[in-house]
Scaffold this motif. Sequence first.
Motif, PDB file in Angstrom:
ATOM      1  N   PHE A  14     -18.103  10.095   9.440  1.00  0.00           N
ATOM      2  CA  PHE A  14     -17.396  11.350   9.163  1.00  0.00           C
ATOM      3  C   PHE A  14     -16.208  11.496  10.101  1.00  0.00           C
ATOM      4  CE2 PHE A  14     -16.607  15.860   9.796  1.00  0.00           C
ATOM      5  CZ  PHE A  14     -16.402  16.270   8.491  1.00  0.00           C
ATOM      6  N   HIS A  15     -16.409  11.176  11.368  1.00  0.00           N
ATOM      7  CA  HIS A  15     -15.332  11.282  12.354  1.00  0.00           C
ATOM      8  C   HIS A  15     -14.161  10.372  11.976  1.00  0.00           C
ATOM      9  CE1 HIS A  15     -13.404  11.867  16.221  1.00  0.00           C
ATOM     10  NE2 HIS A  15     -13.313  10.553  16.327  1.00  0.00           N
ATOM     11  N   GLU A  16     -14.446   9.149  11.568  1.00  0.00           N
ATOM     12  CA  GLU A  16     -13.382   8.213  11.174  1.00  0.00           C
ATOM     13  C   GLU A  16     -12.620   8.728   9.954  1.00  0.00           C
ATOM     14  OE1 GLU A  16     -15.337   3.966  12.568  1.00  0.00           O
ATOM     15  OE2 GLU A  16     -15.969   4.866  10.663  1.00  0.00           O
ATOM     16  N   ALA A  20      -8.664   9.805   9.848  1.00  0.00           N
ATOM     17  CA  ALA A  20      -7.741   9.184   8.896  1.00  0.00           C
ATOM     18  C   ALA A  20      -7.087  10.238   7.999  1.00  0.00           C
ATOM     19  CB  ALA A  20      -8.476   8.150   8.058  1.00  0.00           C
ATOM     20  N   ALA A  21      -7.882  11.168   7.500  1.00  0.00           N
ATOM     21  CA  ALA A  21      -7.338  12.222   6.644  1.00  0.00           C
ATOM     22  C   ALA A  21      -6.402  13.132   7.437  1.00  0.00           C
ATOM     23  CB  ALA A  21      -8.469  13.038   6.025  1.00  0.00           C
ATOM     24  N   GLY A  22      -6.733  13.401   8.695  1.00  0.00           N
ATOM     25  CA  GLY A  22      -5.865  14.218   9.537  1.00  0.00           C
ATOM     26  C   GLY A  22      -4.533  13.548   9.810  1.00  0.00           C
ATOM     27  N   TYR A  39      -3.036  24.789   1.690  1.00  0.00           N
ATOM     28  CA  TYR A  39      -4.402  25.057   1.248  1.00  0.00           C
ATOM     29  C   TYR A  39      -5.168  23.744   1.159  1.00  0.00           C
ATOM     30  CZ  TYR A  39      -2.248  29.465   0.003  1.00  0.00           C
ATOM     31  OH  TYR A  39      -1.566  30.641   0.049  1.00  0.00           O
ATOM     32  N   LEU A  40      -6.277  23.683   1.845  1.00  0.00           N
ATOM     33  CA  LEU A  40      -7.158  22.523   1.779  1.00  0.00           C
ATOM     34  C   LEU A  40      -8.390  22.927   0.991  1.00  0.00           C
ATOM     35  CD1 LEU A  40      -6.973  21.432   5.525  1.00  0.00           C
ATOM     36  CD2 LEU A  40      -5.724  20.454   3.593  1.00  0.00           C
ATOM     37  N   LEU A  41      -8.692  22.174  -0.036  1.00  0.00           N
ATOM     38  CA  LEU A  41      -9.816  22.501  -0.905  1.00  0.00           C
ATOM     39  C   LEU A  41     -10.780  21.328  -0.965  1.00  0.00           C
ATOM     40  CD1 LEU A  41      -7.739  23.938  -3.873  1.00  0.00           C
ATOM     41  CD2 LEU A  41      -8.814  25.225  -2.033  1.00  0.00           C
ATOM     42  N   GLY A  42     -12.009  21.627  -1.201  1.00  0.00           N
ATOM     43  CA  GLY A  42     -13.005  20.582  -1.372  1.00  0.00           C
ATOM     44  C   GLY A  42     -14.271  21.160  -1.950  1.00  0.00           C
ATOM     45  N   GLU A  43     -15.031  20.298  -2.574  1.00  0.00           N
ATOM     46  CA  GLU A  43     -16.302  20.700  -3.159  1.00  0.00           C
ATOM     47  C   GLU A  43     -17.404  19.877  -2.496  1.00  0.00           C
ATOM     48  OE1 GLU A  43     -18.548  20.723  -7.477  1.00  0.00           O
ATOM     49  OE2 GLU A  43     -16.489  20.052  -7.348  1.00  0.00           O
ATOM     50  N   GLY A  44     -18.453  20.536  -2.060  1.00  0.00           N
ATOM     51  CA  GLY A  44     -19.550  19.822  -1.402  1.00  0.00           C
ATOM     52  C   GLY A  44     -19.083  19.178  -0.110  1.00  0.00           C
ATOM     53  N   TRP A  45     -19.251  17.861  -0.034  1.00  0.00           N
ATOM     54  CA  TRP A  45     -18.860  17.127   1.170  1.00  0.00           C
ATOM     55  C   TRP A  45     -17.359  17.255   1.427  1.00  0.00           C
ATOM     56  CZ3 TRP A  45     -15.583  13.211   2.433  1.00  0.00           C
ATOM     57  CH2 TRP A  45     -15.791  12.614   3.672  1.00  0.00           C
ATOM     58  N   ALA A  50     -12.606  19.360   4.440  1.00  0.00           N
ATOM     59  CA  ALA A  50     -11.466  20.281   4.463  1.00  0.00           C
ATOM     60  C   ALA A  50     -11.582  21.276   5.619  1.00  0.00           C
ATOM     61  CB  ALA A  50     -11.363  21.026   3.130  1.00  0.00           C
ATOM     62  N   LEU A  51     -12.784  21.780   5.863  1.00  0.00           N
ATOM     63  CA  LEU A  51     -12.980  22.691   6.994  1.00  0.00           C
ATOM     64  C   LEU A  51     -12.709  21.986   8.329  1.00  0.00           C
ATOM     65  CD1 LEU A  51     -16.183  24.601   5.875  1.00  0.00           C
ATOM     66  CD2 LEU A  51     -13.894  25.560   6.199  1.00  0.00           C
ATOM     67  N   GLN A  52     -13.157  20.742   8.445  1.00  0.00           N
ATOM     68  CA  GLN A  52     -12.915  19.988   9.681  1.00  0.00           C
ATOM     69  C   GLN A  52     -11.421  19.768   9.895  1.00  0.00           C
ATOM     70  OE1 GLN A  52     -15.314  18.890  12.015  1.00  0.00           O
ATOM     71  NE2 GLN A  52     -13.437  18.646  13.194  1.00  0.00           N
ATOM     72  N   LEU A  53     -10.704  19.413   8.828  1.00  0.00           N
ATOM     73  CA  LEU A  53      -9.252  19.208   8.941  1.00  0.00           C
ATOM     74  C   LEU A  53      -8.545  20.503   9.336  1.00  0.00           C
ATOM     75  CD1 LEU A  53      -8.574  16.934   5.861  1.00  0.00           C
ATOM     76  CD2 LEU A  53      -8.535  16.286   8.265  1.00  0.00           C
ATOM     77  N   ALA A  54      -8.947  21.605   8.725  1.00  0.00           N
ATOM     78  CA  ALA A  54      -8.341  22.893   9.070  1.00  0.00           C
ATOM     79  C   ALA A  54      -8.605  23.232  10.532  1.00  0.00           C
ATOM     80  CB  ALA A  54      -8.882  23.990   8.154  1.00  0.00           C
ATOM     81  N   TRP A  55      -9.824  23.002  10.985  1.00  0.00           N
ATOM     82  CA  TRP A  55     -10.166  23.267  12.377  1.00  0.00           C
ATOM     83  C   TRP A  55      -9.347  22.390  13.323  1.00  0.00           C
ATOM     84  CZ3 TRP A  55     -12.589  26.803  15.160  1.00  0.00           C
ATOM     85  CH2 TRP A  55     -12.912  26.513  16.466  1.00  0.00           C
TER      86      TRP A  55
END
Length: 64
Positions: A14-16, A20-22, A39-45, A50-55
């Motif tokens: 998840f960290h990797e 990468a996405a960040g 706006y970052l959106l995501g469903e489920g995982w 998306a929440l991690q990227l926003a944080w």
Amino acid sequence: MHALTLEPDCRASFHELAEAAGSWLRRQLADVPPERPVYLLGEGWGGVLALQLAWDCRCGEQGL
């Protein structure tokens, strides 16, 4: 609009994936005015990612 997809055999942590996405997100936003909403959106995982990227982006702005 962009979408993140993963190969079925992806074994990245998840960290990797968040790193990468960040990195990708920062490159995409390099020329975007800071007052423009993003706006970052995501469903489920994807929602968790998306929440991690926003944080991570918010913490980066505050210099944390």
